[in-house]
Design an enzyme around this catalytic site. Structure first.
Site, PDB file in Angstrom:
ATOM      1  N   ASP A 232       8.140  -1.386   1.845  1.00  0.00           N
ATOM      2  CA  ASP A 232       9.475  -1.607   1.808  1.00  0.00           C
ATOM      3  C   ASP A 232      10.238  -0.504   2.136  1.00  0.00           C
ATOM      4  O   ASP A 232      10.404   0.738   1.497  1.00  0.00           O
ATOM      5  CB  ASP A 232       9.737  -2.136   0.236  1.00  0.00           C
TER       6      ASP A 232
ATOM      7  N   ASP B 152      13.307  -5.420   6.482  1.00  0.00           N
ATOM      8  CA  ASP B 152      12.906  -4.247   5.910  1.00  0.00           C
ATOM      9  C   ASP B 152      11.771  -4.219   5.034  1.00  0.00           C
ATOM     10  O   ASP B 152      11.204  -3.293   4.357  1.00  0.00           O
ATOM     11  CB  ASP B 152      13.996  -3.752   4.878  1.00  0.00           C
ATOM     12  N   GLU B 153      11.064  -5.227   4.844  1.00  0.00           N
ATOM     13  CA  GLU B 153       9.793  -5.315   4.086  1.00  0.00           C
ATOM     14  C   GLU B 153       8.863  -6.391   4.616  1.00  0.00           C
ATOM     15  O   GLU B 153       9.138  -7.281   5.178  1.00  0.00           O
ATOM     16  CB  GLU B 153      10.193  -5.439   2.612  1.00  0.00           C
TER      17      GLU B 153
END
Length: 591
Positions: A92, A182-183
């Site tokens: 993350d 983003d993860e």
């Protein structure tokens, strides 16, 4: 007890002083429409909690039912096992949007910064110390942190960095699962089995690679399944690593005191209900699972129950095709038609870009708005052809907006395209429709082959899908199934006029039919000779070209056969490219 509970009070890495934050938020919002709306929701939650509490009281009075239910739960616990033979990691990126912006603005590194304005998308850890967090209204964030610096979103920048991030991770699991820029979730089992690397050392090296490539930090969690890895990634944020050992006992110990709200999928409302019934941490669910079983539906019970025991998916699955793609934005209240339409243009562009990147087209558009009083409304339109073009989406979106007849400010607007299909497949089938038309034409048969969605007529409905359905004439069956801009414009005008005045519907339908007969593609690439043909808005030009092209290919094949007979002593002749295309065309028609 009737005070609203906002979902951004806490439970976010870096947010401190929950009680103080709560007081500031209450003071900042009290008396506003938003506060009133949250107050209404809180009242609904309390009513539901009271009803459930009565069910529990009656349940506890029935000793026989309690005994049977507890035995059922005990047997359920014996049935499952916490599978620990896989190794999952969740990466993350820390405060991703803000971190991307700070690469270009390093002078703001030690100052409170947030991306977004009317609604916070991401805040840095300096701002989070004041209680600022994602999904929080900008005016509330400003009350919490008067020195907060706002930066507008730049999604292209974030996508670019995300591509680098994902490329690094795919070296270790090409089937990684990601729900955002983003993860990502990775199953590292095969890689670790082959490399014999220690999971902790491997994940540290991956984090270093991410930093070297992007100059951004990432936090990571490791566990025996996807959910545990996700929860572990929250422990040492930012820029940290946490590993849950691959044993059932380690999983149970990790979850025991974990707040239920941390479980993925448990939202603000569900948390309020559980909290109202004194279910606060995972251990509460394990100890009183029979009570949970009594008051929730079987599906909800099983999800919460299994999650609190650490049972979750630990293998990749092939997900079904997306049913819809949507885009919506929240903003400061706007009230003019021009502002509404500008927002539709902007959102249509983002939606179209997303659809095109996924190679999807759709034929069911929904417009969603949220008023300044936080009431959600929607209208939808069933098209009879597919599209993924921003201009066409915007045209229909604006007509739906006019049909809504808004008379108050709005603060959110979204567009959703559903009934999706693969763009290339639709184009391929559309070309086949052209060919079928040629065959029927040459044989004197009537064309009975409908287009993929050509049999559907345009329909408009509100969120209940039960009123004001408007039907328009059938689409020309010989046309491709992807809309042209002119066609979209003419059809949407027909839709609007049909809503505003039913008395002229028959005349408008006739005009629409004539317009659609003329709204042919301006150009088309011939599937036989691969040349771009200028149709000039007339199918006749294209039809003649394809007829001529087919005829020429037939002549070439016949000449080739004759030549082979005349030179029978020669070896097998290698066919030319154009002869191969001709033969393929003939084989297609023979089918």
């Amino acid at each position: 007890m009737n005070e609203p509970i906002f979902h951004y009070y806490g439970n976010k890495a870096g947010v401190e002083g929950a009680d103080q934050v709560k007081q500031v938020i209450d003071d900042a919002t009290r008396g506003s429409e938003y506060y009133k709306r949250q107050q209404e929701k809180r009242q609904q939650v309390l009513q539901k909690v009271n009803k459930m509490q009565m069910e529990l009281d009656n349940y506890k009075k029935n000793e026989l039912k309690m005994k049977e239910t507890k035995e059922f739960i005990q047997n359920k616990v014996k049935e499952f096992q916490i599978n620990t033979d896989r190794i999952w990691a969740h990466f993350d990126m820390d405060m991703f949007y803000v971190a991307c912006e700070l690469l270009d603005k390093p002078e703001l590194k030690d100052k409170p910064v947030a991306v977004g304005q009317s609604i916070i998308s991401t805040a840095n850890y300096v701002a989070r110390k004041y209680g600022v967090r994602s999904a929080m209204p900008g005016f509330v964030a400003k009350k919490l942190c008067p020195d907060l610096i706002f930066i507008p979103c730049h999604f292209e920048k974030y996508r670019s960095v995300s591509n680098i991030f994902m490329t690094i991770l795919k070296k270790y699991d090409e089937n990684l699962e990601s729900m955002g820029l983003d993860e990502a979730n990775l199953d590292l089992t095969e890689y670790i089995n082959n490399s014999q690397e220690d999971p902790a050392i491997l994940c540290e090296n991956i984090r270093k690679d991410i930093f070297l490539a992007t100059q951004l930090t990432a936090s990571c969690g490791v566990g025996p399944n996807k959910m545990i890895a996700k929860l572990a990634s929250e422990i040492n944020k930012p820029n940290g690593l946490h590993i849950v050992e691959q044993t059932p006992l380690a999983v149970l110990n990790f979850l025991e005191k974990l707040p239920i709200r941390k479980i993925p999928g448990i939202g603000n409302i569900t948390e309020q209900i559980l909290s109202g019934l004194n279910f606060n941490i995972c251990k509460d669910v394990r100890d009183r699972a029979d009570e949970l079983y009594v008051i929730f539906t079987p599906k909800t019970f099983e999800y919460i129950f299994y999650s609190c025991w650490g049972v979750s998916r630990n293998y990749h699955v092939e997900f079904e095709d997306q049913h819809s793609i949507s885009c919506q934005r929240t903003f400061s209240s706007i009230s003019t038609q021009r502002e509404f339409e500008d927002k539709i243009d902007y959102i249509a562009e983002i939606l179209a870009e997303e659809m095109q990147s996924e190679e999807k087209v759709g034929n069911h558009l929904t417009l969603i708005i949220k008023t300044s009083k936080f009431e959600i409304r929607s209208k939808s339109l069933q098209l009879n052809q597919y599209t993924n073009q921003s201009k066409q989406i915007a045209i229909y979106g604006k007509q739906l907006l006019k049909i809504m007849q808004l008379d108050e400010p709005i603060r959110l607007l979204g567009l959703k395209m559903s009934s999706l299909a693969n763009e290339k497949q639709i184009q391929k089938q559309s070309i086949s429709t052209y060919f079928k038309r040629q065959i029927d034409k040459s044989s004197g048969q009537e064309n009975l082959v409908p287009s993929i969605k050509g049999s559907k007529s345009h329909q408009i409905s509100d969120e209940n899908d039960s009123i004001n359905k408007i039907q328009l004439p059938q689409q020309d069956q010989s046309k491709p199934d992807i809309l042209s801009d002119d066609e979209a414009s003419s059809i949407s005008n027909q839709i609007l006029s049909g809503v505003n005045s039913k008395s002229h519907q028959s005349q408008q339908q006739q005009q629409q039919y004539q317009q659609k007969q003329q709204a042919q593609p301006k150009s088309f690439r011939c599937p036989i000779c691969n040349k771009e043909i200028d149709c000039k808005g007339n199918n006749t030009v294209l039809n003649k070209h394809i007829d001529r092209c087919i005829t020429q290919q037939n002549v070439i094949v016949e000449q080739s056969d004759e030549s082979n007979r005349n030179y029978s002593g020669s070896k097998n002749k290698v066919p030319s490219k154009i002869e191969s295309k001709a033969q393929k065309s003939l084989n297609f028609f023979k089918k």
